[in-house]
Design a protein around this motif. Structure first.
Motif, PDB file in Angstrom:
ATOM      1  N   THR A 228       0.821  -1.205   0.000  1.00 43.52           N
ATOM      2  CA  THR A 228       0.000   0.000   0.000  1.00 43.52           C
ATOM      3  C   THR A 228       0.858   1.259   0.000  1.00 43.52           C
ATOM      4  O   THR A 228       1.986   1.277   0.499  1.00 43.52           O
ATOM      5  CB  THR A 228      -0.926   0.031   1.231  1.00 43.52           C
ATOM      6  OG1 THR A 228      -0.128   0.076   2.422  1.00 43.52           O
ATOM      7  CG2 THR A 228      -1.806  -1.211   1.262  1.00 43.52           C
ATOM      8  N   PHE A 229       0.299   2.335  -0.528  1.00 42.18           N
ATOM      9  CA  PHE A 229       1.046   3.587  -0.656  1.00 42.18           C
ATOM     10  C   PHE A 229       1.425   4.151   0.710  1.00 42.18           C
ATOM     11  O   PHE A 229       2.564   4.614   0.906  1.00 42.18           O
ATOM     12  CB  PHE A 229       0.224   4.617  -1.432  1.00 42.18           C
ATOM     13  CG  PHE A 229       0.886   5.957  -1.527  1.00 42.18           C
ATOM     14  CD1 PHE A 229       1.914   6.170  -2.428  1.00 42.18           C
ATOM     15  CD2 PHE A 229       0.497   7.002  -0.707  1.00 42.18           C
ATOM     16  CE1 PHE A 229       2.547   7.406  -2.506  1.00 42.18           C
ATOM     17  CE2 PHE A 229       1.126   8.230  -0.779  1.00 42.18           C
ATOM     18  CZ  PHE A 229       2.153   8.427  -1.691  1.00 42.18           C
ATOM     19  N   ASN A 230       0.487   4.158   1.644  1.00 47.06           N
ATOM     20  CA  ASN A 230       0.775   4.734   2.957  1.00 47.06           C
ATOM     21  C   ASN A 230       1.907   4.006   3.662  1.00 47.06           C
ATOM     22  O   ASN A 230       2.719   4.628   4.360  1.00 47.06           O
ATOM     23  CB  ASN A 230      -0.483   4.726   3.825  1.00 47.06           C
ATOM     24  CG  ASN A 230      -1.466   5.803   3.422  1.00 47.06           C
ATOM     25  OD1 ASN A 230      -1.085   6.811   2.829  1.00 47.06           O
ATOM     26  ND2 ASN A 230      -2.728   5.600   3.723  1.00 47.06           N
ATOM     27  N   ARG A 231       1.975   2.696   3.492  1.00 46.21           N
ATOM     28  CA  ARG A 231       3.057   1.934   4.113  1.00 46.21           C
ATOM     29  C   ARG A 231       4.407   2.324   3.494  1.00 46.21           C
ATOM     30  O   ARG A 231       5.399   2.496   4.197  1.00 46.21           O
ATOM     31  CB  ARG A 231       2.795   0.432   3.934  1.00 46.21           C
ATOM     32  CG  ARG A 231       3.890  -0.466   4.462  1.00 46.21           C
ATOM     33  CD  ARG A 231       4.085  -0.308   5.951  1.00 46.21           C
ATOM     34  NE  ARG A 231       5.109  -1.221   6.437  1.00 46.21           N
ATOM     35  CZ  ARG A 231       5.892  -0.966   7.463  1.00 46.21           C
ATOM     36  NH1 ARG A 231       5.784   0.177   8.128  1.00 46.21           N
ATOM     37  NH2 ARG A 231       6.793  -1.847   7.846  1.00 46.21           N
ATOM     38  N   LEU A 232       4.434   2.483   2.168  1.00 42.54           N
ATOM     39  CA  LEU A 232       5.661   2.927   1.504  1.00 42.54           C
ATOM     40  C   LEU A 232       6.082   4.295   2.029  1.00 42.54           C
ATOM     41  O   LEU A 232       7.263   4.532   2.310  1.00 42.54           O
ATOM     42  CB  LEU A 232       5.442   2.992  -0.013  1.00 42.54           C
ATOM     43  CG  LEU A 232       6.566   3.633  -0.833  1.00 42.54           C
ATOM     44  CD1 LEU A 232       7.866   2.847  -0.689  1.00 42.54           C
ATOM     45  CD2 LEU A 232       6.162   3.739  -2.299  1.00 42.54           C
ATOM     46  N   ARG A 233       5.125   5.183   2.163  1.00 41.52           N
ATOM     47  CA  ARG A 233       5.428   6.524   2.672  1.00 41.52           C
ATOM     48  C   ARG A 233       6.033   6.453   4.072  1.00 41.52           C
ATOM     49  O   ARG A 233       6.981   7.176   4.388  1.00 41.52           O
ATOM     50  CB  ARG A 233       4.149   7.361   2.675  1.00 41.52           C
ATOM     51  CG  ARG A 233       4.365   8.823   3.024  1.00 41.52           C
ATOM     52  CD  ARG A 233       3.073   9.601   2.897  1.00 41.52           C
ATOM     53  NE  ARG A 233       3.293  11.026   3.083  1.00 41.52           N
ATOM     54  CZ  ARG A 233       2.336  11.934   2.952  1.00 41.52           C
ATOM     55  NH1 ARG A 233       1.104  11.558   2.617  1.00 41.52           N
ATOM     56  NH2 ARG A 233       2.604  13.212   3.146  1.00 41.52           N
ATOM     57  N   GLU A 234       5.501   5.594   4.901  1.00 41.36           N
ATOM     58  CA  GLU A 234       6.028   5.427   6.261  1.00 41.36           C
ATOM     59  C   GLU A 234       7.467   4.907   6.227  1.00 41.36           C
ATOM     60  O   GLU A 234       8.328   5.377   6.985  1.00 41.36           O
ATOM     61  CB  GLU A 234       5.147   4.457   7.048  1.00 41.36           C
ATOM     62  CG  GLU A 234       3.778   4.995   7.397  1.00 41.36           C
ATOM     63  CD  GLU A 234       2.884   3.950   8.025  1.00 41.36           C
ATOM     64  OE1 GLU A 234       1.766   4.296   8.439  1.00 41.36           O
ATOM     65  OE2 GLU A 234       3.296   2.771   8.099  1.00 41.36           O
ATOM     66  N   VAL A 235       7.708   3.931   5.378  1.00 44.53           N
ATOM     67  CA  VAL A 235       9.052   3.337   5.293  1.00 44.53           C
ATOM     68  C   VAL A 235      10.072   4.395   4.874  1.00 44.53           C
ATOM     69  O   VAL A 235      11.168   4.488   5.453  1.00 44.53           O
ATOM     70  CB  VAL A 235       9.051   2.152   4.304  1.00 44.53           C
ATOM     71  CG1 VAL A 235      10.480   1.712   3.984  1.00 44.53           C
ATOM     72  CG2 VAL A 235       8.260   0.984   4.891  1.00 44.53           C
ATOM     73  N   ILE A 236       9.741   5.199   3.865  1.00 46.28           N
ATOM     74  CA  ILE A 236      10.664   6.237   3.402  1.00 46.28           C
ATOM     75  C   ILE A 236      10.901   7.265   4.501  1.00 46.28           C
ATOM     76  O   ILE A 236      12.032   7.737   4.703  1.00 46.28           O
ATOM     77  CB  ILE A 236      10.123   6.925   2.129  1.00 46.28           C
ATOM     78  CG1 ILE A 236       9.929   5.897   1.010  1.00 46.28           C
ATOM     79  CG2 ILE A 236      11.064   8.025   1.678  1.00 46.28           C
ATOM     80  CD1 ILE A 236      11.180   5.131   0.645  1.00 46.28           C
ATOM     81  N   ALA A 237       9.843   7.609   5.232  1.00 48.13           N
ATOM     82  CA  ALA A 237       9.993   8.569   6.330  1.00 48.13           C
ATOM     83  C   ALA A 237      10.933   8.033   7.398  1.00 48.13           C
ATOM     84  O   ALA A 237      11.758   8.770   7.954  1.00 48.13           O
ATOM     85  CB  ALA A 237       8.630   8.904   6.927  1.00 48.13           C
TER      86      ALA A 237
END
Length: 484
Positions: A228-237
């Motif tokens: 999911t997109f939100n999970r990717l965003r969290e990982v990058i953060a």
């Protein structure tokens, strides 16, 4: 003025029905309309002599629920022209009842919602969950997979039958494993209450499903949400955080430039090789570049990935009025024309030349084609391919003349002219010169590798091999490709 009284029957049996509503229904002398006859309260009231007219048959007559709900409302409004009436629905009238919402939206007849017990309290109790943790209440007959929040408690209502249960299951299987445990709740809070946990894949054939069936999906662990997109965003953060990776924390927009170029060319290789698995990986690498740049922008306080997404979404909607507005187009050429006009609207005054907007760092061949395309839109273009071929002959003669004069600068200029004309030819034949040259580079690499391999098998040093030997092996490489 006639009126429609809407009464909720609750989610369980007659013991859950409020006393005041029970008395009102008993006193009703005329036939009561009900969305569905399949409810324990109605069975009890019928035993007490109350008469009902149900709309169950409409579900079989129509393909979609929306039309069923509209037909029910139309029928109620037609009867309300002649008398006031009572209409009952399962549960609470204001909870997941589309027919009630449609009634409230119309202005022909007064609608009086008298309430009824919501089954959510009983559902929370049966499942032993606290809604303060966050929950999403979803209509099983009408939802979008993209709207589901798997990190909250998910409750599906309106799971009337196996078909709906199957649709819910198939949507959930797009995101969750087949053995993920879900809970089926039947008649929550009543004597007939049943609770059963089943693997997701068995949802539509685990038990009998009725109007009192709900499906509960417990919050999903983040490890199952890596797609999911939100999970990717969290990982990058996290990678960019003080506790993250030193390399990721060190990156800047400038330091990442070379990687963006590399990833695009690796994607092109995957496309040329028709390698779907590699395309997935390379598209992911390009997305990683987008996310890293966006996170850097957020860390610096200038922009976030939300701004990036909003910008491209707004742009796509604005540049496609033939899809999202009322503009009509008859051809792809008209789409191109509108596209350029709309681009000018977006940045008025920023582009004074037709040739503005071509990236400075674009590879030279690709840049040549881009410039030629922009110029061609003004009519500055060759009419026939023969004219371009003639121009190529002219440029070849000029480069030979420059070579004869041994003028290095002039030779370079004339070779540039030849490449520019070749780019024009490729554009005329709708060929991307960058892609074409890249294919030739790959072909050359493959054939030369074959030469090296064959010489190695012969225990010959390629540095000492003759041109004739290598040329013969080159021809064999061509034969191997079927290019006799």
């Amino acid at each position: 003025m006639n009126r429609i009284d809407v009464i909720g029957l609750g989610a369980g049996d007659i013991d859950q029905l409020q006393l005041g509503l029970y008395k009102k229904l008993l006193k009703e002398k005329q036939t009561i309309f009900t969305r569905t006859i399949d409810h324990p309260v109605i069975r009890s009231l019928k035993e007490d002599g109350v008469s009902f007219e149900a709309f169950d048959q409409l579900y079989e007559a129509e393909d979609g629920f929306q039309q069923v709900y509209q037909n029910i409302v139309d029928t109620l409004l037609e009867h309300a022209k002649h008398r006031s009436l009572t209409y009952t629905v399962p549960g609470h009238p204001m909870l997941a009842e589309k027919t009630v919402q449609l009634l409230l939206e119309q202005g022909e007849v007064e609608v009086n919602v008298l309430g009824g017990q919501s089954y959510l309290d009983d559902l929370f109790t049966a499942l032993r969950i606290d809604p303060i943790e966050g929950f999403q209440f979803v209509d099983g007959t009408a939802f979008l997979r993209s709207d589901l929040n798997y990190r909250q408690h998910l409750l599906f209502c309106q799971v009337y039958d196996r078909f709906i249960a199957s649709e819910v299951k198939l949507s959930l299987l797009e995101d969750l494993p087949a053995d993920y445990m879900v809970t089926i709740v039947e008649a929550a809070g009543s004597e007939a209450e049943q609770i059963r946990q089943v693997p997701l894949e068995e949802l539509d054939h685990a038990i009998e499903i009725s109007n009192l069936t709900s499906v509960y999906v417990p919050p999903v662990s983040e490890t199952l949400l890596n797609h999911t997109f939100n999970r990717l965003r969290e990982v990058i953060a996290v990678l960019r955080s003080p506790e993250g990776c030193p390399w990721d924390r060190k990156q800047t927009h400038e330091s990442l430039r070379e990687y963006a170029i590399e990833e695009v060319y690796e994607l092109i290789d995957a496309i040329d090789n028709q390698d779907d698995e590699n395309m997935i990986e390379e598209l992911g690498d390009i997305l990683l570049q987008v996310m890293l740049h966006s996170q850097i922008g957020e860390d610096d306080g200038y922009f976030t990935v939300d701004d990036v997404i909003r910008a491209v979404t707004d742009k796509m909607i604005h540049r496609h009025p033939h899809v999202f507005a009322d503009r009509h187009v008859d051809s792809v050429e008209e789409v191109y024309k509108n596209w350029e006009e709309l681009k000018k609207e977006e940045k008025p005054g920023e582009r004074t030349s037709v040739l503005d907007g071509v990236p400075k760092n674009l590879p030279s061949l690709a840049k040549a084609v881009k410039l030629q395309k922009k110029a061609a839109k003004t009519g500055f273009d060759w009419d026939e391919a023969e004219d371009i071929w003639a121009k190529l002959t002219e440029e070849l003669d000029e480069v030979k003349e420059a070579i004869s004069s041994d003028n290095k600068e002039e030779i370079e200029k004339e070779f540039g002219d030849i490449l520019f004309v070749i780019a024009n030819l490729s554009r005329y034949y709708k060929i991307n010169p960058e892609v074409a040259l890249n294919r030739t580079n790959e072909k050359f690499t493959s054939r030369f590798a074959f030469i090296e391999e064959q010489l190695g098998e012969q225990q010959k040093d390629i540095q000492k091999a003759t041109l004739q030997e290598m040329d013969e092996l080159w021809d064999k490489a061509k034969e191997r490709e079927g290019l006799n």
